[in-house]
Design a protein around this motif. Structure first.
Motif, PDB file in Angstrom:
ATOM      1  N   ARG A  20     -12.507  -9.714  -1.228  1.00  0.00           N
ATOM      2  CA  ARG A  20     -11.167  -9.047  -1.088  1.00  0.00           C
ATOM      3  C   ARG A  20     -10.081  -9.168  -2.834  1.00  0.00           C
ATOM      4  NH1 ARG A  20      -7.802 -12.193   3.138  1.00  0.00           N
ATOM      5  NH2 ARG A  20      -6.041 -10.596   2.262  1.00  0.00           N
ATOM      6  N   CYS A  21     -10.914  -8.078  -3.799  1.00  0.00           N
ATOM      7  CA  CYS A  21     -10.512  -7.971  -5.485  1.00  0.00           C
ATOM      8  C   CYS A  21     -11.326  -7.390  -5.272  1.00  0.00           C
ATOM      9  CB  CYS A  21     -10.921  -9.679  -6.110  1.00  0.00           C
ATOM     10  SG  CYS A  21     -12.694  -9.374  -6.674  1.00  0.00           S
ATOM     11  N   ARG A  37       1.661  -4.106  -6.706  1.00  0.00           N
ATOM     12  CA  ARG A  37       1.513  -4.447  -5.073  1.00  0.00           C
ATOM     13  C   ARG A  37       1.601  -3.555  -4.055  1.00  0.00           C
ATOM     14  NH1 ARG A  37       6.680  -8.550  -3.707  1.00  0.00           N
ATOM     15  NH2 ARG A  37       5.714  -9.979  -6.364  1.00  0.00           N
ATOM     16  N   SER A  51      -2.073  -2.729  -0.049  1.00  0.00           N
ATOM     17  CA  SER A  51      -1.079  -4.165   0.044  1.00  0.00           C
ATOM     18  C   SER A  51      -2.049  -5.625  -1.171  1.00  0.00           C
ATOM     19  CB  SER A  51       0.093  -4.422   0.599  1.00  0.00           C
ATOM     20  OG  SER A  51       0.554  -3.303   0.825  1.00  0.00           O
ATOM     21  N   GLY A  52      -1.140  -5.376  -1.921  1.00  0.00           N
ATOM     22  CA  GLY A  52      -1.477  -7.323  -3.051  1.00  0.00           C
ATOM     23  C   GLY A  52      -0.833  -7.331  -3.395  1.00  0.00           C
ATOM     24  N   SER A  53      -1.722  -7.719  -4.838  1.00  0.00           N
ATOM     25  CA  SER A  53      -0.837  -8.659  -6.324  1.00  0.00           C
ATOM     26  C   SER A  53      -1.810  -8.014  -7.138  1.00  0.00           C
ATOM     27  CB  SER A  53       0.148  -9.989  -5.856  1.00  0.00           C
ATOM     28  OG  SER A  53      -1.077 -10.429  -5.375  1.00  0.00           O
ATOM     29  N   ALA A  72      -5.903  -8.714  -6.288  1.00  0.00           N
ATOM     30  CA  ALA A  72      -5.970  -9.715  -5.457  1.00  0.00           C
ATOM     31  C   ALA A  72      -5.260  -8.862  -3.870  1.00  0.00           C
ATOM     32  CB  ALA A  72      -5.218 -10.941  -5.050  1.00  0.00           C
ATOM     33  N   GLU A  74      -4.337  -7.975  -0.358  1.00  0.00           N
ATOM     34  CA  GLU A  74      -3.591  -8.484   1.076  1.00  0.00           C
ATOM     35  C   GLU A  74      -4.176  -7.951   2.667  1.00  0.00           C
ATOM     36  OE1 GLU A  74      -0.096  -9.968  -0.031  1.00  0.00           O
ATOM     37  OE2 GLU A  74      -0.562 -11.063  -1.722  1.00  0.00           O
ATOM     38  N   SER A  75      -3.718  -6.444   1.907  1.00  0.00           N
ATOM     39  CA  SER A  75      -3.730  -5.742   3.723  1.00  0.00           C
ATOM     40  C   SER A  75      -4.304  -3.939   3.076  1.00  0.00           C
ATOM     41  CB  SER A  75      -2.657  -5.843   3.947  1.00  0.00           C
ATOM     42  OG  SER A  75      -1.512  -4.744   3.631  1.00  0.00           O
TER      43      SER A  75
END
Length: 92
Positions: A20-21, A37, A51-53, A72, A74-75
């Motif tokens: 997930r990275c 993001r 989406s993520g950071s 990171a 997320e989706s």
């Protein structure tokens, strides 16, 4: 016809995500927008919103349809752009 609205996929689409990275993709025709993001990319199977950071585009080659991303994650959300919305169906 816009290159994002092709009726049939022109190139194979694949996704490889590690822990997930790290994300590597094929079949990318365009990147509409990106920041740390959200990344919106057009693939041969529709629009993909990631989406993520701390997202960072590591590699982008639209001639070959390749794309890689770090951060990171997320989706991952696909939106089918070939079907159109309400107005598209209304005025067929």
């Amino acid at each position: 016809m816009d290159r994002r609205e092709k009726a049939e996929p022109q190139q194979p689409h694949q996704l490889i995500m590690q822990d997930r990275c790290c994300l590597e993709m094929g079949g990318v025709s365009d990147v509409q927008s990106f920041d740390d993001r959200v990344v919106k990319a057009y693939t041969s199977y529709g629009e993909l919103t990631i989406s993520g950071s701390g997202l960072h585009i590591k590699h982008l080659d639209l001639d070959h349809g390749s794309f890689s991303l770090e951060g990171a994650i997320e989706s991952l959300v696909y939106t089918d752009v070939t079907r159109g919305g309400f107005l598209h169906r209304l005025f067929r």
